[in-house]
Scaffold this active site. Structure first.
Site, PDB file in Angstrom:
ATOM      1  N   ASP A 173      10.403  -2.519   0.503  1.00 41.65           N
ATOM      2  CA  ASP A 173      11.099  -1.770   1.017  1.00 41.65           C
ATOM      3  C   ASP A 173      11.372  -2.592   2.321  1.00 41.65           C
ATOM      4  O   ASP A 173      12.659  -3.008   2.899  1.00 41.65           O
ATOM      5  CB  ASP A 173      10.681  -1.346   2.264  1.00 41.65           C
ATOM      6  CG  ASP A 173       9.973   0.263   0.882  1.00 41.65           C
ATOM      7  OD1 ASP A 173       9.910  -0.356  -0.105  1.00 41.65           O
ATOM      8  OD2 ASP A 173       9.867   1.719   1.470  1.00 41.65           O
ATOM      9  N   GLU A 403      -3.725   0.400  -0.652  1.00 38.93           N
ATOM     10  CA  GLU A 403      -2.029   1.088  -1.206  1.00 38.93           C
ATOM     11  C   GLU A 403      -1.886  -0.708  -1.128  1.00 38.93           C
ATOM     12  O   GLU A 403      -0.614  -0.700  -2.248  1.00 38.93           O
ATOM     13  CB  GLU A 403      -0.733   1.802   0.211  1.00 38.93           C
ATOM     14  CG  GLU A 403       0.316   1.355  -0.588  1.00 38.93           C
ATOM     15  CD  GLU A 403       1.320   2.345   0.526  1.00 38.93           C
ATOM     16  OE1 GLU A 403       0.973   2.630   1.682  1.00 38.93           O
ATOM     17  OE2 GLU A 403       2.445   1.973   0.207  1.00 38.93           O
TER      18      GLU A 403
HETATM   19  C1  GLC Z   1       6.727   2.594  -0.880  1.00 40.55           C
HETATM   20  C2  GLC Z   1       6.898   1.572  -1.182  1.00 40.55           C
HETATM   21  C3  GLC Z   1       7.237   1.260  -3.054  1.00 40.55           C
HETATM   22  C4  GLC Z   1       6.847   2.639  -3.568  1.00 40.55           C
HETATM   23  C5  GLC Z   1       6.325   3.943  -2.925  1.00 40.55           C
HETATM   24  C6  GLC Z   1       5.664   5.164  -2.768  1.00 40.55           C
HETATM   25  O1  GLC Z   1       8.121   2.956  -0.123  1.00 40.55           O
HETATM   26  O2  GLC Z   1       7.517  -0.152  -0.486  1.00 40.55           O
HETATM   27  O3  GLC Z   1       7.555   0.503  -3.278  1.00 40.55           O
HETATM   28  O4  GLC Z   1       7.421   2.977  -4.966  1.00 40.55           O
HETATM   29  O5  GLC Z   1       6.331   3.007  -1.181  1.00 40.55           O
HETATM   30  O6  GLC Z   1       4.784   4.269  -3.294  1.00 40.55           O
END
Ligand code: GLC
Length: 435
Positions: A173, A403
């Site tokens: 992101d 995460e």
């Molecule tokens: C965030 C991350 C993305 C992922 C999502 C759910 O947006 O950047 O890569 O898929 O979270 O974990």
């Protein structure tokens, strides 16, 4: 790779982590799909689900196939497999289905995410071809349509590298790769909104408000043009060629070709060959001579990103090797590995924009480590692949299933009890997976 369950005696702490990883998968599983983590991400995310399938394939292959199948309920008529499938209304997440205003009958977001699916489907199929044959037969045309969507709707005429038209499509992101192009997006007039992510995670681990305004503005642009994906790529406010998606799709094309062969689908093989024919051209476009790495490139002005992201090293995973270039890429990788005790940082620690806690601007992510190491291993860089794998193991052992992780201190960041970290543990990082 699977060694679970095993009769070998294993130290208690490690057994506990395997058990805990399985619990995380089960706790976040909602029937036929799995949440990345409760609260912060209460829906089904595209590439998360595919890593989840990989994790499930260690303990329950049938459930793994179901995860993939459920993702494709969010596939649009034009072939796009959406980045989020919204199945219930969850007030803990923004932007939800109404903001996206998707046109598909199942509520989804309006962009896609890195296409790891065909590669994972091949893995599932090869684990048990008898169990998988029929399910593969159902999924194959869907995978073809999705790949075709990328190759037609996310390239600009004459080009071959795959563009993202929203930073969220890349799965990375707030990477500095998008900064310059995002600065060009005018956020004036964005509909007032309230962020929900900051209620779950510290602000210094998340994108800034200035970035968020632009993310929402891009969603509004897509909605207003009726999610015409070709137009968004051609004329929209943001289109950047992404080495992450480009190499992941290249790899997925190769795996899809293999699946087409299994199924005797010769015309699909020919079509995939036309995609792969352009692979080197795409890699050449992304190579940045100034930083000795593959790098994102703004399609509107041709400018390269000037920093090294971890996805630069996915070229091997994508099946691209060029001896002279690789020698330089390997030097860059050595430098980056030496600058972070818990590799692989998502962005170069020696670059001024590096931020060890802020999401995709520095932290280490287990899923990217897995993909990069898989490619390195296949091309004979076994020591570096092992180093990345052992770093992933250690950071999870010392900190838990976060995460993402600070690459300098190893501290866990973002959401906890995170599904894809648990999945990668089970499939690749756990000592149970040692050959
Ligand atoms: C965030 C991350 C993305 C992922 C999502 C759910 O947006 O950047 O890569 O898929 O979270 O974990």
């Amino acid at each position: 790779m699977s060694k679970l369950p095993t009769d070998e005696p294993v130290p208690a702490k490690k057994v506990d982590l395997d058990k805990r990883a399985i619990e995380i998968l089960r706790e976040n599983s909602w029937g036929d799909y799995t949440l990345p983590t409760k609260g912060l991400y209460p829906y089904q995310w595209n590439w998360d689900s595919m890593f989840v399938a990989l994790g499930f394939s260690e303990i329950d292959l049938d459930r793994a196939w179901t995860e993939v199948e459920s993702l494709f309920q969010g596939q649009w008529k034009n072939g796009m497999a959406a980045h989020i499938v919204f199945r219930r209304d969850s007030p803990s997440y923004f932007p939800g289905p109404k903001v996206w205003g998707g046109t598909h009958e199942v509520a989804t977001s309006g962009c896609s995410q890195p296409p790891v699916a065909a590669t994972i489907v091949r893995d599932l199929y090869e684990k048990d071809p008898i169990l998988g044959k029929e399910r593969l037969g159902e999924l194959f045309p869907r995978l073809m349509r999705w790949h075709r969507w990328f190759h037609t709707k996310r390239v600009i005429s004459g080009g071959a590298a795959i563009a993202v038209t929203h930073p969220w499509e890349s799965g990375r992101d707030n990477s500095p790769d998008w900064d310059d192009a995002l600065d060009e997006v005018d956020p004036t007039g964005v509909t007032p909104y309230q962020r929900k992510d900051l209620g779950h995670v510290d602000a210094d681990m998340r994108p800034t408000n200035a970035q968020y305004d632009r993310y929402i503005k891009l969603v509004e642009y897509g909605r207003e043009c009726g999610w015409d994906h070709a137009q968004i790529t051609r004329e929209g406010p943001f289109a950047v060629a992404d080495p992450g998606i480009t190499f992941i799709l290249m790899r997925a094309d190769r795996d899809l070709r293999k699946l087409a062969k299994f199924l005797n689908k010769e015309s699909a093989v020919h079509e995939i060959d036309t995609w792969l024919y352009r692979a080197e051209h795409a890699a050449n476009y992304l190579w940045n001579d100034e930083i000795d790495a593959y790098a994102a490139r703004n399609l509107r002005n041709g400018q390269h990103s000037d920093g090294v992201s971890s996805v630069a090293f996915l070229s091997y995973y994508g099946g691209i090797t060029k001896p002279k270039r690789d020698a330089r890429l390997q030097k860059t990788l050595d430098r980056i590995l030496d600058s972070a005790p818990y590799s692989l940082p998502s962005f170069d620690p020696q670059h001024p924009k590096f931020d060890s806690r802020r999401y995709w601007r520095g932290p280490t992510w287990a899923i990217v480590n897995y993909l990069v190491a898989r490619g390195l291993e296949e091309y004979g860089f076994a020591e570096k692949a092992k180093r990345i794998r052992l770093d992933t193991r250690k950071v999870i052992q010392d900190n838990g299933f976060y995460e993402y992780f600070d690459p300098i201190t190893g501290a866990g960041s973002g959401g906890n009890h995170f599904t894809w970290t648990a999945a990668i543990w089970l499939a690749w990082a756990s000592p149970m997976t040692d050959a």
